[in-house]
Scaffold this active site. Structure first.
Site, PDB file in Angstrom:
ATOM      1  N   HIS A  40       0.859  -1.183   0.000  1.00 26.07           N
ATOM      2  CA  HIS A  40       0.000   0.000   0.000  1.00 26.07           C
ATOM      3  C   HIS A  40       0.899   1.238   0.000  1.00 26.07           C
ATOM      4  O   HIS A  40       2.128   1.138  -0.086  1.00 26.07           O
ATOM      5  CB  HIS A  40      -1.019  -0.022   1.141  1.00 26.07           C
ATOM      6  CG  HIS A  40      -0.447  -0.042   2.530  1.00 26.07           C
ATOM      7  ND1 HIS A  40       0.487   0.851   2.972  1.00 26.07           N
ATOM      8  CD2 HIS A  40      -0.703  -0.859   3.590  1.00 26.07           C
ATOM      9  CE1 HIS A  40       0.783   0.609   4.237  1.00 26.07           C
ATOM     10  NE2 HIS A  40       0.089  -0.446   4.635  1.00 26.07           N
ATOM     11  N   HIS A  43       4.019   1.314   2.521  1.00 24.31           N
ATOM     12  CA  HIS A  43       5.207   0.553   2.093  1.00 24.31           C
ATOM     13  C   HIS A  43       5.891   1.275   0.928  1.00 24.31           C
ATOM     14  O   HIS A  43       7.118   1.342   0.848  1.00 24.31           O
ATOM     15  CB  HIS A  43       4.823  -0.845   1.606  1.00 24.31           C
ATOM     16  CG  HIS A  43       3.933  -1.613   2.546  1.00 24.31           C
ATOM     17  ND1 HIS A  43       2.686  -2.073   2.186  1.00 24.31           N
ATOM     18  CD2 HIS A  43       4.114  -1.987   3.835  1.00 24.31           C
ATOM     19  CE1 HIS A  43       2.148  -2.705   3.201  1.00 24.31           C
ATOM     20  NE2 HIS A  43       2.984  -2.661   4.222  1.00 24.31           N
ATOM     21  N   CYS A 148       0.421 -10.300  19.803  1.00 26.64           N
ATOM     22  CA  CYS A 148      -0.381  -9.717  18.716  1.00 26.64           C
ATOM     23  C   CYS A 148       0.094 -10.328  17.402  1.00 26.64           C
ATOM     24  O   CYS A 148       1.257 -10.142  17.012  1.00 26.64           O
ATOM     25  CB  CYS A 148      -0.239  -8.198  18.679  1.00 26.64           C
ATOM     26  SG  CYS A 148      -1.019  -7.509  17.201  1.00 26.64           S
ATOM     27  N   CYS A 151       1.221  -7.710  14.729  1.00 28.13           N
ATOM     28  CA  CYS A 151       2.593  -7.186  14.884  1.00 28.13           C
ATOM     29  C   CYS A 151       3.612  -8.319  14.910  1.00 28.13           C
ATOM     30  O   CYS A 151       4.809  -8.059  14.838  1.00 28.13           O
ATOM     31  CB  CYS A 151       2.755  -6.420  16.196  1.00 28.13           C
ATOM     32  SG  CYS A 151       1.753  -4.954  16.332  1.00 28.13           S
ATOM     33  N   CYS A 165      -4.188  -4.447  21.053  1.00 26.55           N
ATOM     34  CA  CYS A 165      -3.138  -3.740  20.320  1.00 26.55           C
ATOM     35  C   CYS A 165      -3.764  -2.552  19.589  1.00 26.55           C
ATOM     36  O   CYS A 165      -4.745  -2.722  18.870  1.00 26.55           O
ATOM     37  CB  CYS A 165      -2.492  -4.685  19.302  1.00 26.55           C
ATOM     38  SG  CYS A 165      -1.404  -3.828  18.159  1.00 26.55           S
ATOM     39  N   HIS A 168      -3.944  -3.142  15.620  1.00 29.50           N
ATOM     40  CA  HIS A 168      -4.622  -4.241  14.921  1.00 29.50           C
ATOM     41  C   HIS A 168      -5.974  -4.610  15.527  1.00 29.50           C
ATOM     42  O   HIS A 168      -6.293  -4.186  16.630  1.00 29.50           O
ATOM     43  CB  HIS A 168      -3.699  -5.476  14.872  1.00 29.50           C
ATOM     44  CG  HIS A 168      -2.474  -5.256  14.039  1.00 29.50           C
ATOM     45  ND1 HIS A 168      -1.248  -4.960  14.584  1.00 29.50           N
ATOM     46  CD2 HIS A 168      -2.305  -5.227  12.682  1.00 29.50           C
ATOM     47  CE1 HIS A 168      -0.364  -4.769  13.607  1.00 29.50           C
ATOM     48  NE2 HIS A 168      -0.979  -4.929  12.453  1.00 29.50           N
ATOM     49  N   LYS A 313      -6.040   6.481  10.524  1.00 28.04           N
ATOM     50  CA  LYS A 313      -5.003   5.513  10.202  1.00 28.04           C
ATOM     51  C   LYS A 313      -5.444   4.747   8.964  1.00 28.04           C
ATOM     52  O   LYS A 313      -6.635   4.458   8.823  1.00 28.04           O
ATOM     53  CB  LYS A 313      -4.928   4.513  11.367  1.00 28.04           C
ATOM     54  CG  LYS A 313      -3.589   4.459  12.046  1.00 28.04           C
ATOM     55  CD  LYS A 313      -3.675   3.525  13.227  1.00 28.04           C
ATOM     56  CE  LYS A 313      -3.985   2.095  12.819  1.00 28.04           C
ATOM     57  NZ  LYS A 313      -2.926   1.251  12.411  1.00 28.04           N
ATOM     58  N   LYS A 316      -7.665  -1.534   6.364  1.00 31.10           N
ATOM     59  CA  LYS A 316      -8.569  -2.235   5.454  1.00 31.10           C
ATOM     60  C   LYS A 316     -10.010  -2.098   5.911  1.00 31.10           C
ATOM     61  O   LYS A 316     -10.917  -1.880   5.114  1.00 31.10           O
ATOM     62  CB  LYS A 316      -8.202  -3.719   5.415  1.00 31.10           C
ATOM     63  CG  LYS A 316      -7.307  -4.054   4.267  1.00 31.10           C
ATOM     64  CD  LYS A 316      -7.237  -5.546   4.144  1.00 31.10           C
ATOM     65  CE  LYS A 316      -6.394  -5.935   2.956  1.00 31.10           C
ATOM     66  NZ  LYS A 316      -6.094  -7.352   2.951  1.00 31.10           N
TER      67      LYS A 316
HETATM   68  N1  MSP Z   1       8.045  -7.552   8.174  1.00 32.20           N
HETATM   69  C1  MSP Z   1       8.176  -6.463   9.062  1.00 32.20           C
HETATM   70  C2  MSP Z   1       9.485  -5.748   8.867  1.00 32.20           C
HETATM   71  C3  MSP Z   1      10.703  -6.591   9.017  1.00 32.20           C
HETATM   72  S1  MSP Z   1      12.152  -5.710   8.693  1.00 32.20           S
HETATM   73  C4  MSP Z   1      13.374  -6.669   9.230  1.00 32.20           C
HETATM   74  C5  MSP Z   1       7.034  -5.482   8.841  1.00 32.20           C
HETATM   75  N2  MSP Z   1       6.427  -5.536   7.658  1.00 32.20           N
HETATM   76  S2  MSP Z   1       5.183  -4.620   7.201  1.00 32.20           S
HETATM   77  O1  MSP Z   1       4.719  -5.183   5.959  1.00 32.20           O
HETATM   78  O2  MSP Z   1       4.232  -4.512   8.250  1.00 32.20           O
HETATM   79  O3  MSP Z   1       5.762  -3.203   6.862  1.00 32.20           O
HETATM   80  C6  MSP Z   1       5.963  -2.237   7.840  1.00 32.20           C
HETATM   81  C7  MSP Z   1       6.566  -0.997   7.214  1.00 32.20           C
HETATM   82  O4  MSP Z   1       5.682  -0.463   6.208  1.00 32.20           O
HETATM   83  C8  MSP Z   1       6.718   0.151   8.183  1.00 32.20           C
HETATM   84  O5  MSP Z   1       7.922   0.064   8.910  1.00 32.20           O
HETATM   85  C9  MSP Z   1       6.750   1.325   7.254  1.00 32.20           C
HETATM   86  O6  MSP Z   1       7.990   1.391   6.642  1.00 32.20           O
HETATM   87  C10 MSP Z   1       5.719   0.945   6.216  1.00 32.20           C
HETATM   88  N3  MSP Z   1       4.392   1.439   6.586  1.00 32.20           N
HETATM   89  C11 MSP Z   1       3.288   0.717   6.884  1.00 32.20           C
HETATM   90  N4  MSP Z   1       2.242   1.569   7.107  1.00 32.20           N
HETATM   91  C12 MSP Z   1       2.655   2.843   6.959  1.00 32.20           C
HETATM   92  C13 MSP Z   1       2.024   4.101   6.931  1.00 32.20           C
HETATM   93  N5  MSP Z   1       0.734   4.257   7.191  1.00 32.20           N
HETATM   94  N6  MSP Z   1       2.778   5.184   6.616  1.00 32.20           N
HETATM   95  C14 MSP Z   1       4.097   5.080   6.271  1.00 32.20           C
HETATM   96  N7  MSP Z   1       4.716   3.893   6.277  1.00 32.20           N
HETATM   97  C15 MSP Z   1       4.097   2.795   6.807  1.00 32.20           C
HETATM   98  O7  MSP Z   1       6.767  -4.698   9.730  1.00 32.20           O
END
Ligand code: MSP
Length: 499
Positions: A40, A43, A148, A151, A165, A168, A313, A316
């Site tokens: 999304h 990421h 959780c 997370c 949490c 979530h 936030k 989904k």
């Molecule tokens: N798999 C773990 C990370 C392991 S790294 C060794 C994880 N994955 S995740 O798919 O949940 O991705 C989290 C990351 O996505 C966040 O750290 C951030 O970089 C990005 N984001 C997810 N939601 C976000 C926002 N709403 N805004 C900006 N970035 C965010 O955690």
């Protein structure tokens, strides 16, 4: 420096060619994202941010390694794969293709795409865990706590809100009691704390550093690093009943990547770019593991905040998740990159919306940059101007003045990872060019030589601007060079169509 940058590009000289020094290495990483869904906007923002840093570092002659990838173990990935009733590995293969497709389309210049189900990664994880076990830094015990699944983390009382949490859905919370192997986090956290205090591990921005230091002042418990009887995950080498906790496996990707690529010269990482939710893992757990293993710790963890959508936030269940595809369809590749970089949240979460993006796109790209380029290309065509060697000389004085006014500010914002700062300075520079053009009014000047000189000066400014925009909007920067670095400059279709 900028003169060199531009001239090097024109003469295809490597930026290193005038020095005998080996370029320094720069290793930048994104988190590896869970494979349970497609990317999304969040990421995408992190990944583009890291790409911009990587591209900037390359442009100043550093040897860069940029890694990104997928986190393919853990409960939620496994459950999601099963719910699609596919073979889990096939599902992950499809997901990896899907994520790569987005990063390729968005011109993310990653050097390596990590997949944690890769046997080569698994081997590094198992080797490192065995070392910790043999050293006595991993021991067996029982853990009971609130977990959780969203997370993939045991939560402390303090992290929960009314027992749930905050990040979530309530059904993601489970109580677990299990036999586990613990890592002696409590033994190493004081060393991590000292390193953070001495800035041997830099956490930026400052409020994210303070959050970690405050948490390190409280009791730090040992970390549960294995799950009993799990179906999915890397096996603990000395006890096959256990699988390695997904976060321990995932963090090691940063190290296994350089081992797999045989690029140890990039170690330690110069910056891990992460979102605020995973700061503790990167700033405390990961360095503690490395210290225990006698491996150098990362130099910096850059922790951005989150994008919120219209005040909420992204989630989904709220149905407000913005996909990268929706952005690409509306703003194009470079438009998407620009908007995500410009709105990257630093100290605090920041609100975005399509209205905000539309306005920013129109004012900065269609009107600001796009207009300047069209206007100057048309003038150059009318005055029969081409790009020739020496074009820089005529306007050197003017550009040396601009060097202090804009360029050094742009560079220092890049060095501080302040992309909105970079973008604001570039906007000022564009405004300055427009003002200059209006003041000089070359279209009304009867002295053609003077008029030509004035337009050439602006062309050089535009090329300097495009050099600094390259990390953010690489395709557009290339187009700008193609428009102006030619023997006969012609007017052109707008770079960005107004919305
Ligand atoms: N798999 C773990 C990370 C392991 S790294 C060794 C994880 N994955 S995740 O798919 O949940 O991705 C989290 C990351 O996505 C966040 O750290 C951030 O970089 C990005 N984001 C997810 N939601 C976000 C926002 N709403 N805004 C900006 N970035 C965010 O955690």
């Amino acid at each position: 420096m900028v003169y060199n940058t531009i001239m090097d590009r024109n003469t295809k000289k490597s930026s290193q060619s005038n020095t005998n020094q080996e370029p320094s290495t720069y290793y930048v990483t994104t988190p590896i994202y869970y494979s349970n869904d497609v990317p999304h906007m969040g990421h995408t923002g992190t990944t583009i941010f890291a790409d911009i840093i990587a591209r900037f570092k390359r442009s100043v002659g550093e040897k860069v390694l940029l890694t990104t990838g997928n986190d393919e173990h853990g409960e939620k990935v496994y459950t999601s794969a099963l719910s699609k009733s596919q073979n889990v590995q096939e599902y992950l293969d499809d997901m990896a293709k899907e994520w790569k497709k987005y990063w390729d389309e968005l011109n993310v210049s990653y050097d390596y795409f990590v997949r944690t189900t890769d046997p080569k990664h698994k081997k590094v994880v198992q080797d490192l865990l065995s070392k910790l076990y043999e050293k006595g830094d991993i021991y067996k015990g029982t853990y009971k706590g609130v977990y959780c699944i969203g997370c993939e983390e045991y939560k402390t009382e303090r992290q929960l809100v009314n027992g749930y949490c905050p990040e979530h859905r309530p059904d993601q919370i489970v109580i677990k009691e299990e036999e586990t192997y613990f890592f002696k986090l409590s033994k190493y956290s004081p060393i991590v704390k000292e390193k953070i205090e001495k800035n041997e591990i830099i956490i930026a921005p400052e409020n994210k550093r303070q959050e970690i230091l405050a948490r390190l002042n409280e009791e730090v418990k040992d970390l549960s690093t294995s799950r009993e009887n799990g179906e999915w995950g890397i096996e603990i080498p000395w006890d096959k009943k256990h699988r390695i906790y997904v976060w321990v496996d995932a963090l090691i990707n940063y190290y296994s990547s350089v081992v797999i690529l045989n690029k140890e010269e990039f170690w330690p990482p110069d910056v891990h770019v992460v979102g605020k939710g995973i700061n503790w893992f990167h700033s405390v757990i990961w360095p503690a593991m490395l210290i225990a293993l006698n491996i150098e710790t990362p130099r910096k963890v850059f922790v951005h905040s989150h994008y919120n959508v219209e005040g909420s936030k992204m989630s989904k269940s709220l149905g407000n998740v913005i996909s990268p595809q929706a952005l690409i369809d509306r703003y194009g590749i470079d438009g998407t990159r620009y908007l995500l970089a410009a709105s990257m949240p630093y100290d605090d979460d920041a609100d975005v919306s399509f209205d905000y993006f539309d306005e920013k796109y129109n004012s900065d790209l269609a009107n600001g940059l796009g207009n300047l380029v069209s206007r100057v290309a048309k003038l150059a065509e009318n005055l029969d101007i081409g790009f020739e060697e020496g074009i820089l000389e005529e306007s050197k004085e003017k550009h040396e003045a601009n060097n202090t006014k804009f360029v050094s500010k742009i560079v220092s914002n890049y060095e501080d990872y302040k992309l909105n700062g970079v973008i604001n300075c570039i906007k000022e520079y564009i405004d300055d060019c427009n003002l200059e053009l209006n003041k000089k009014a070359p279209w009304a000047n009867d002295n053609t030589a003077d008029a030509k000189r004035d337009v050439k000066t602006i062309i050089v400014s535009i090329l300097i601007i495009s050099a600094f925009l390259e990390p953010i909007i690489p395709e557009t920067a290339k187009k700008i060079r193609e428009i102006f670095v030619t023997e006969k400059i012609k007017s052109t279709i707008p770079l960005f169509k107004r919305i």
